[in-house]
Design an enzyme around this catalytic site. Structure first.
Site, PDB file in Angstrom:
ATOM      1  N   GLY A  71       1.012   9.177  -7.490  1.00 46.33           N
ATOM      2  CA  GLY A  71       0.757   7.769  -7.159  1.00 46.33           C
ATOM      3  C   GLY A  71       1.590   6.841  -8.016  1.00 46.33           C
ATOM      4  N   ASP A 131       8.183   1.082 -13.407  1.00 44.48           N
ATOM      5  CA  ASP A 131       7.234  -0.031 -13.495  1.00 44.48           C
ATOM      6  C   ASP A 131       6.341   0.109 -14.721  1.00 44.48           C
ATOM      7  OD1 ASP A 131       8.285  -0.899 -11.054  1.00 44.48           O
ATOM      8  OD2 ASP A 131       6.880   0.359  -9.941  1.00 44.48           O
ATOM      9  N   ASP A 138       5.315  13.418 -10.386  1.00 44.26           N
ATOM     10  CA  ASP A 138       5.639  12.306  -9.490  1.00 44.26           C
ATOM     11  C   ASP A 138       6.229  11.168 -10.326  1.00 44.26           C
ATOM     12  OD1 ASP A 138       5.833  10.342  -7.580  1.00 44.26           O
ATOM     13  OD2 ASP A 138       3.694  10.228  -7.134  1.00 44.26           O
ATOM     14  N   ALA A 175       0.860  -1.177   0.000  1.00 40.83           N
ATOM     15  CA  ALA A 175       0.000   0.000   0.000  1.00 40.83           C
ATOM     16  C   ALA A 175       0.899   1.230   0.000  1.00 40.83           C
ATOM     17  CB  ALA A 175      -0.896   0.002   1.237  1.00 40.83           C
ATOM     18  N   THR A 215       7.286   8.344  -9.160  1.00 38.54           N
ATOM     19  CA  THR A 215       7.065   7.038  -8.537  1.00 38.54           C
ATOM     20  C   THR A 215       6.354   6.108  -9.519  1.00 38.54           C
ATOM     21  OG1 THR A 215       6.694   8.212  -6.446  1.00 38.54           O
ATOM     22  CG2 THR A 215       6.178   5.867  -6.490  1.00 38.54           C
TER      23      THR A 215
END
Length: 298
Positions: free
Chosen positions: A286, A251, A245, A12, A247
């Site tokens: 996010g 991925d 962002d 999370a 982050t």
């Protein structure tokens, strides 16, 4: 049968956005936060699914509120949860993320939780054997990761290792890897070469190829990416976006690159797709929640 199987973790993500990333002993006031799905494996699975791909996700979570968030997030993103192991003994992982809203850069602490207890015996290898591509990282125990890479290679899958977080690997790993996808910091860990520009990336990638890796892709953030297989070389500039962002950008890259390969696209087409998807992912806050959809690429 799904084309891609991912072994990885769910955590999370608790993301906090502010004018800077606090230093030790400092308290700052932020202006936004997000609680959503994270963990490299989970983010990569979401990236693939949102682009229309079919993906198996093998992971382990706790029987707790964040575990419920995991199941809900995966189901919402049309990812089958039958390969998610639920532990009564361990907590679901959590990541604390500080984001500088002006640059999009971040600082992250990950507590993996349940995946640290994942064992080879818990892996349903039939899922891997029935796929075309196996994608993994270094967030689950290394013996489990190596075991799955071996299983995949025995069945002639394309193996992709995103070596994050970077850690010491035995030479056994490299002979089972088809694509090695470090960012510039991770590449430096494995080669000792600090990457400041394209030439440094080329030198680092060449060293990795000489270690026995077939294909190397070094992602360079705002400087783009460099690919080589020892013969062909490709350099692509980063997409021009207003990042808030970063982050999960890696991925987004790995997930969409894997999807491109599963569709039979050329290496350049796969890299261009992944570069574009990664760039788009940085334009929102996010990790898993920032993965673009197929309609956003058109």
């Amino acid at each position: 049968m799904n084309d891609i199987t991912i072994l990885g973790i769910f955590v999370a993500d608790l993301s906090f956005s502010g004018d800077k990333i606090p230093v030790s002993g400092e308290t700052i006031l932020g202006d936004n936060y997000n609680i959503g799905p994270g963990g490299k494996g989970c983010n990569q699975a979401i990236a693939i699914s949102r682009l229309g791909g079919k993906v198996n996700f093998i992971s382990k979570i706790g029987d707790d509120d964040y575990g419920k968030l995991a199941i809900n997030s995966l189901q919402k993103n049309k990812i089958d949860t039958k390969n998610i192991i639920i532990s009564k003994k361990h907590k679901t992982g959590v990541a604390g993320i500080h984001v500088d809203k002006n640059t999009g850069k971040n600082a992250i602490t990950v507590v993996r939780g349940a995946p640290t207890s994942l064992t080879k015996e818990e892996i349903d290898i039939k899922i891997i054997k029935q796929s075309k591509i196996f994608l993994t990282q270094l967030e689950v125990p290394l013996d489990v990761t190596l075991y799955c890479l071996k299983i995949a290679k025995e069945k002639n899958l394309i193996n992709i290792l995103n070596p994050a977080p970077a850690c010491e690997l035995s030479k056994d790993f490299f002979k089972f890897i088809d694509y090695f996808t470090p960012n510039e910091t991770e590449a430096e860990f494995y080669t000792g070469i600090k990457i400041k520009d394209k030439d440094d990336a080329k030198e680092s990638a060449k060293k990795l190829v000489n270690m026995g890796i077939k294909n190397v892709i070094i992602t360079l953030g705002e400087k783009g990416l460099f690919y080589t297989n020892g013969k062909e070389e490709i350099y692509i500039n980063a997409s021009k976006v207003s990042a808030i962002d970063t982050t999960g950008a890696g991925d987004a890259f790995n997930g969409s690159f894997s999807l491109g390969l599963s569709k039979g696209k050329s290496i350049r087409e796969c890299l261009e797709l992944a570069n574009r998807v990664a760039g788009l992912s940085t334009t929102r806050l996010g990790a898993g929640d920032s993965m673009p959809t197929l309609s956003e690429l058109h």
